[in-house]
Design an enzyme around this catalytic site. Structure first.
Site, PDB file in Angstrom:
ATOM      1  CG  ASP A   9      22.898   3.852  36.040  1.00 19.62           C
ATOM      2  OD1 ASP A   9      24.021   3.743  36.084  1.00 19.62           O
ATOM      3  OD2 ASP A   9      22.040   4.835  36.434  1.00 19.62           O
ATOM      4  CG  ASN A  27      24.765   4.983  39.448  1.00 22.32           C
ATOM      5  OD1 ASN A  27      25.481   5.630  38.715  1.00 22.32           O
ATOM      6  ND2 ASN A  27      23.264   4.843  39.133  1.00 22.32           N
ATOM      7  CB  CYS A  55      23.721   4.051  32.224  1.00 23.87           C
ATOM      8  SG  CYS A  55      24.163   5.366  33.069  1.00 23.87           S
ATOM      9  CG  ASP A  93      25.702  10.696  35.209  1.00 27.19           C
ATOM     10  OD1 ASP A  93      24.856  10.220  34.437  1.00 27.19           O
ATOM     11  OD2 ASP A  93      25.809  10.215  36.174  1.00 27.19           O
TER      12      ASP A  93
HETATM   13  C1  GLA Z   1      23.251   7.503  37.027  1.00 21.60           C
HETATM   14  C2  GLA Z   1      22.952   7.692  35.636  1.00 21.60           C
HETATM   15  C3  GLA Z   1      21.874   8.712  35.435  1.00 21.60           C
HETATM   16  C4  GLA Z   1      20.753   8.475  36.368  1.00 21.60           C
HETATM   17  C5  GLA Z   1      20.956   8.453  37.792  1.00 21.60           C
HETATM   18  C6  GLA Z   1      19.933   7.960  38.534  1.00 21.60           C
HETATM   19  O1  GLA Z   1      23.927   8.356  37.743  1.00 21.60           O
HETATM   20  O2  GLA Z   1      24.021   7.989  35.051  1.00 21.60           O
HETATM   21  O3  GLA Z   1      21.821   9.170  34.251  1.00 21.60           O
HETATM   22  O4  GLA Z   1      20.097   7.296  35.754  1.00 21.60           O
HETATM   23  O5  GLA Z   1      21.888   7.351  37.811  1.00 21.60           O
HETATM   24  O6  GLA Z   1      20.301   7.672  39.965  1.00 21.60           O
END
Ligand code: GLA
Length: 723
Positions: A475, A477, A523, A545
């Site tokens: 991931d 973010n 992701c 998401d």
């Molecule tokens: C991101 C991902 C989600 C999840 C969260 C966890 O937003 O897209 O699917 O894994 O992080 O913090």
């Protein structure tokens, strides 16, 4: 595939032809890209005219019709008379920016070129490579234009390598991966735009005078604009008209710009964003721009998409499962977020296993002291308070249920509240003397630095080696800000954005090398890094998401223009939906998620018995048809916004098809409607859902009557099998 006649270079694919020619002044002119034609010299198509304020190079003498400003360029320059978008710009020690590239030779190779450190399409002898060498004699710069031709998929890849052959350093300030000029034509420009939780909405508008562009300066390809764009005829639709797709095989800052000029010429440029980009080339150094992949379709968007899908599946993605179906997974994120312990995970897993799930994915929250998103990124060791005995204890219990085990990581990031940050505060991106900007309470690690990557990799490797783990969700973010690296001098800070992307690629390469059988899903807050660069390393990407099935129809629709179903991470989640509050029937949620990698993301231990029965049916149905769904030819049967949204997968031999239809909100006295199918064999007869016998031509031309259904957002699926 590649024909060279004196200095005319013709690239043929099954249905298209691309041509360029080095003219008498050694200028490389673009002569043609479109439906397949014979390999004649097409430079007669180029029009020369004296236009006011369009300058002429010295060697044109009195010929005022010869101007770089009006002629279609294969790779545009700047400062020498072409006032349109420049492909390349470099600063010499005297401060000058003029670039003047002339043809200096070429090379033809069997097979596909590779790009060290960068993702690129690959394959064997089904490819041919052309390299055209361009030279700026005064600057002693060499520019190598790479072309890879993949005949069967109507695909041409491009990449550029710049070499400083002089004796002084040069600063490269722009280096596009592709430039495409059309001397005439009226085009629409299509881009895929949105935001976190609503990615890749199709936007289409006629090219008007000036530059229209989409870009990212977030350090990732972004939720907001995708590095895939289309130029098309104004009459182009799913099944008709000429269109050109251009996709960048890259995951960082990009610029996709289309320009319509004074003479109604059109130029498309795609590559690394020049924003905050400057790469110092010492004598002998080279820089390689990422690859761009072009598909031209003379028959509309559908064909273009199918060519991309095939090429991506066969020549970009490395499939660690080697032909086996992807696992149906259960992920705990929407069920628990970070608030779980081992017993809760086992409860979900026990409910999931008998329903047909193959893989249990433990999402964010298992490491450090991570109870919410404000701490512990960087501390990649198990939180034994939540998971007593660690993964050594948990994973065998999951496996005993008949499921494999997967884990979530976010390697590029760190929270200030973490052991890693306390030990190495200088490992983050950040400008000296300025407070660091937070995103989701986290900072970005400086992935341009080897020692940072080595440390993170070693700690993650320890986790992966400590248990039987067959899947990783990688991931990312937050967007990058304060992009400055403590490891580079001031005149090299323009390299940091790109070096961070190269760092991610290097680490993904290591991961793939050390765990060749592991499935990696990438992701970035859902679909913030949905691009061909990531797909090279990770066969699937979490699409968004937003798991609301109705919103997903739009997101997956836009995504499907370039990316195949097998790449789209898609799950069934609980209702009311966490992002929208909408309640959509479970049947419909299954149909939407099934046009992706398929899985569930909810607390199945709470599911009602009738839902469990339906879920068992859904996973069985998906597994029965996984090959067709994931590798079949994809047809969009409708656009968005109508009374229903429909799409279809057809097996390559046309003997099987799956049609999925999702209706809109309920309405009384709904009119009768028929859905025309596509891609069938007109001469075959098909059973529909195991019944009847209907000719392919009738199903395609007259259609199939859609049953009236009651309620909001119902769905139907039709499975067709040739008799
Ligand atoms: C991101 C991902 C989600 C999840 C969260 C966890 O937003 O897209 O699917 O894994 O992080 O913090």
């Amino acid at each position: 595939m590649i024909q060279i006649d004196r200095r005319v270079f013709t690239l043929h694919t099954r249905n298209t032809t691309y041509q360029m020619k080095a003219d008498g002044h050694h200028v490389l002119l673009h002569t043609y890209y479109g439906p397949r034609v014979s390999g004649e010299d097409l430079s007669y198509l180029i029009q020369y005219a004296d236009r006011g304020f369009s300058p002429n190079p010295q060697e044109a003498g009195d010929d005022r019709t010869y101007s770089l400003d009006t002629l279609p360029q294969e790779y545009s320059t700047c400062g020498g008379g072409d006032f349109r978008l420049p492909s390349i710009e470099f600063e010499r020690p005297d401060g000058s920016l003029t670039a003047d590239l002339r043809y200096a030779g070429h090379e033809l190779r069997k097979g596909k070129y590779g790009l060290p450190g960068l993702p690129a399409l690959w394959g064997g002898d089904e490819w041919e490579t052309l390299v055209v060498f361009m030279e700026d004699a005064a600057a002693r710069m060499r520019v190598e234009l790479y072309y890879g031709v993949l005949e069967r998929h109507d695909l041409i890849t491009r990449a550029v390598r710049v070499v400083n052959r002089g004796e002084t350093a040069v600063r490269l300030r722009r280096c596009a991966s592709m430039c495409l000029d059309f001397q005439g034509g009226d085009f629409d420009f299509i881009t895929f735009d949105g935001c976190h939780t609503l990615e890749r909405n199709l936007n289409r508008a006629p090219l008007r005078p000036g530059v229209q562009s989409v870009e990212s300066i977030r350090g990732m390809s972004s939720h907001h604009h995708n590095p895939f764009v289309i130029l098309c005829g104004q009459n182009a639709d799913e099944d008709h008209g000429l269109c050109y797709g251009a996709a960048l095989v890259y995951s960082g800052n990009f610029l996709a710009a289309a320009e319509r000029t004074q003479l109604e010429h059109n130029r498309l440029l795609l590559g690394i964003n020049p924003y905050h980009f400057c790469w110092t080339l010492e004598p002998g150094d080279s820089f390689t721009a990422p690859e761009a992949a072009m598909v031209c379709s003379p028959n509309g968007f559908g064909e273009m998409s199918r060519q991309y899908h095939r090429a991506i599946r066969e020549n970009l993605i490395h499939d660690p499962l080697q032909g086996r179906d992807r696992p149906v997974l259960i992920n705990n994120w929407e069920a628990t977020e970070a608030d779980f312990d081992g017993e809760k995970l086992l409860e979900i897993a026990r409910a999931a296993a008998p329903l047909g799930m193959d893989l249990f994915v433990m999402d964010d929250g298992w490491f450090g002291r991570r109870d919410n998103d404000a701490s512990s990124l960087g501390d990649w060791y198990v939180n034994e308070k939540k998971l007593p005995g660690g993964l050594e204890a948990l994973v065998p219990r999951i496996r005993a249920l008949g499921m494999s085990f997967g884990i979530w990581i976010e390697p590029e990031m760190v929270n200030e509240d973490s052991d890693l940050y306390r030990a190495h505060p200088d490992w983050t991106l950040g400008v000296p003397g300025r407070p660091r900007t937070r995103g989701r309470s986290q900072l970005a690690l400086d992935f341009s630095r080897r020692e940072v990557r080595d440390h993170v990799y070693a700690s993650i490797k320890k986790v992966l080696d400590g248990a039987d783990i067959s899947y990783v969700k990688w991931d990312m973010n937050r967007s990058l800000t304060d992009v400055w690296s403590a490891a580079l001098p001031s005149d090299r800070q323009g390299e940091v954005f790109h070096r961070c992307v190269l760092g991610v690629y290097e680490m993904l390469d290591r991961l793939r090398g050390d765990y060749p059988r592991m499935l990696i899903e990438s992701c970035a807050g859902g679909g913030g890094r949905f691009d061909l660069g990531m797909l090279y390393y990770t066969p699937q990407i979490w699409c968004s998401d937003n798991t609301d099935a109705i919103d997903r129809l739009a997101i997956q629709y836009g995504t499907s223009f370039c990316y195949p179903v097998s790449a789209m991470g898609s799950h069934v989640s609980a209702v009311p939906n966490a992002q929208t509050g909408r309640s959509v029937p479970l049947e419909t949620r299954g149909v939407a998620a099934m046009s992706g990698t398929f899985g569930y993301e909810m607390d199945l231990s709470l599911a009602a018995p009738e839902d469990r029965a339906l879920i068992r049916k859904q996973t069985a149905f998906f597994k029965e048809h996984a090959g067709l769904i994931q590798n079949g030819d994809y047809y969009r049967l409708t656009g968005l916004g109508g009374p229903f949204t429909a799409w279809e997968q057809v097996s390559p031999d046309h003997r099987e098809a799956l049609i999925s239809v999702v209706y809109g909100a309920a309405r009384a006295a709904a009119p009768f409607r028929a859905l025309r199918l596509k891609g069938l064999d007109p001469a075959l007869r098909y059973q529909v859902n195991g019944q009847g016998s209907y000719p392919g031509d009738v199903l395609m031309r007259a259609g199939w009557p859609l049953p009236p259904l009651r309620g909001d957002y119902p769905a139907v699926q039709l499975y067709l099998q040739a008799l």
